[in-house]
Design a protein around this motif. Structure first.
Motif, short mmCIF file in Angstrom:
data_model
loop_
_atom_site.label_atom_id
_atom_site.label_comp_id
_atom_site.label_asym_id
_atom_site.label_seq_id
_atom_site.Cartn_x
_atom_site.Cartn_y
_atom_site.Cartn_z
N GLY A 90 49.53 43.93 42.86
CA GLY A 90 48.45 43.21 42.07
C GLY A 90 46.85 43.46 42.99
O GLY A 90 46.92 43.90 44.05
N ARG A 91 45.85 43.31 42.46
CA ARG A 91 44.55 43.41 42.10
C ARG A 91 44.18 42.80 43.59
O ARG A 91 44.40 41.16 42.97
CB ARG A 91 43.40 43.77 41.43
N VAL A 92 43.74 42.80 44.81
CA VAL A 92 43.73 41.66 45.75
C VAL A 92 41.59 41.15 45.51
O VAL A 92 40.87 42.68 45.40
CB VAL A 92 42.96 42.33 47.04
N GLY A 120 37.84 47.86 41.65
CA GLY A 120 39.28 48.23 41.10
C GLY A 120 37.96 48.08 39.44
O GLY A 120 39.45 48.27 38.38
N LEU A 121 37.58 47.49 38.97
CA LEU A 121 36.96 47.79 37.33
C LEU A 121 35.55 48.38 37.22
O LEU A 121 35.41 49.70 38.08
CB LEU A 121 35.51 46.73 37.98
N LEU A 122 36.05 48.93 36.21
CA LEU A 122 35.61 50.28 35.48
C LEU A 122 33.56 50.16 34.92
O LEU A 122 33.53 48.69 34.98
CB LEU A 122 35.78 50.40 34.30
N GLN A 123 33.13 50.86 35.08
CA GLN A 123 31.54 50.74 34.96
C GLN A 123 31.86 49.68 33.81
O GLN A 123 30.86 48.13 33.62
CB GLN A 123 30.93 52.09 35.02
N ARG A 124 31.99 50.55 32.16
CA ARG A 124 32.40 48.93 31.32
C ARG A 124 32.21 47.88 31.42
O ARG A 124 32.13 47.04 30.51
CB ARG A 124 32.63 50.19 30.20
N GLU A 125 33.44 47.73 32.40
CA GLU A 125 34.23 46.50 32.56
C GLU A 125 33.24 45.86 33.44
O GLU A 125 32.85 44.05 32.62
CB GLU A 125 35.05 46.36 33.59
N VAL A 126 32.23 45.97 34.23
CA VAL A 126 31.04 45.26 34.50
C VAL A 126 30.10 45.23 33.70
O VAL A 126 29.59 43.57 34.05
CB VAL A 126 30.58 46.51 36.02
N VAL A 164 35.60 36.68 41.89
CA VAL A 164 36.68 35.90 40.70
C VAL A 164 36.41 36.59 39.84
O VAL A 164 37.43 36.29 38.33
CB VAL A 164 36.29 34.53 41.05
N HIS A 165 35.52 37.64 39.15
CA HIS A 165 34.46 38.00 37.74
C HIS A 165 36.43 39.26 37.88
O HIS A 165 36.17 39.50 36.88
CB HIS A 165 33.82 38.64 37.81
N THR A 166 36.53 40.40 38.92
CA THR A 166 37.05 41.15 39.19
C THR A 166 38.41 41.38 38.85
O THR A 166 39.68 41.61 38.42
CB THR A 166 37.39 42.08 40.69
N HIS A 167 39.14 39.46 38.53
CA HIS A 167 40.45 39.12 37.62
C HIS A 167 41.41 39.36 38.72
O HIS A 167 42.26 40.54 38.27
CB HIS A 167 40.53 39.08 35.97
N PRO A 168 41.89 39.21 40.35
CA PRO A 168 42.41 39.33 41.05
C PRO A 168 44.22 38.71 41.00
O PRO A 168 43.91 37.51 40.49
CB PRO A 168 41.43 39.00 42.41
N ALA A 169 44.82 39.36 41.23
CA ALA A 169 46.33 38.80 41.04
C ALA A 169 46.57 38.22 42.69
O ALA A 169 46.82 36.78 42.93
CB ALA A 169 47.31 39.95 40.88
#
Length: 255
Positions: A90-92, A120-126, A164-169
């Motif tokens: 998962g994402r760190v 690891g986020l896309l620009q639209r997600e940011v 924390v907003h990158t929703h890491p695993a």
């Protein structure tokens, strides 16, 4: 269920140099290139193995130089181990060195986009989460100022909020909660508890023995790069505190 983190026989070594070792290319050239290579190695970590399950929080304790920060950097893919292996599912999200991912000449807004995309986020997600990131960090009025004008506490707030907003695993935290006022520390701890409840695996280094006991499900005690104890957090902390000669549960652990 597969572990979020699996560490097997992990080892990391660094070169040891003498006090007369050349520190610059010019010094090495003037010395005839003598003493450029080291003759020995120091093992910061050796034969370290453990797992962390999704939704579990692992605390790491130990004296200064025990290998705690080296361990978290390897988990965060900052450097490679010399022995063993690490499997991350998962994402760190990593808070290893305060503001290490920030460019001081960029504004807070620009750094949010850069760091979130790198995570690891896309620009639209940011863009979709930007207002929430700034609101959590509580620096809205300074978001378009260069990072070099930020205080240490402001950088910590923004770094934590982005992570924390990158929703890491997997979330790695190296003493960041000791920076900032108590209200924001509590806010961070509440968010970490929420992420843990949602299945995020957390590895935490903290000076605060009470914090490790209250927040962590398990703990490991590192000493001279090796695991000396592993188990329930309160049991491991008590063993460590006893070995260090601590007398109060509220006394801070020496990193």
């Amino acid at each position: 269920m597969h572990p979020a983190i699996t560490v097997q026989s992990l080892g990391k070594r660094f070169r040891c140099y003498t006090r007369h070792h050349s520190r610059t290319i010019m010094e090495a050239a003037l010395a005839g290139w003598r003493g450029v290579r080291s003759n020995d190695y120091f093992w910061a970590l050796r034969d370290v193995s453990f797992t962390v399950a999704p939704g579990e929080m692992l605390g790491v304790v130990g004296r200064n130089g025990a290998g705690k920060s080296t361990l978290l950097r390897l988990l965060g893919r900052v450097g490679r181990p010399d022995e063993g292996n690490i499997v991350l599912n998962g994402r760190v999200g990593a808070l290893l060195d305060l503001g290490a991912g920030f460019h001081t000449d960029l504004t807070g807004r620009e750094n949010v986009f850069v760091n979130a995309v790198v995570a690891g986020l896309l620009q639209r997600e940011v863009r979709r989460q930007f207002d929430s990131i700034v609101e959590f960090a509580e620096i809205a009025q300074f978001i378009d100022n260069p990072i070099r004008t930020y205080s240490t506490g402001m950088m910590m707030r923004l770094a934590f909020s982005v992570a924390v907003h990158t929703h890491p695993a997997i979330l790695l935290v190296d003493e960041h909660l000791s920076v900032g006022d108590q209200a924001f520390q509590n806010k961070c701890l509440d968010r970490i508890a929420q992420m843990k409840a949602e299945g995020c695996a957390v590895v935490l280094i903290s000076h605060n023995a009470k914090q490790i006991e209250e927040l962590c499900d398990r703990a490991i005690w590192l000493n001279q790069g090796r695991i000396w104890a592993e188990g329930e957090a309160d049991t491991v902390v008590e063993q460590y505190r006893g070995a260090m000669g601590a007398v109060s549960p509220s006394e801070e652990l020496t990193q």
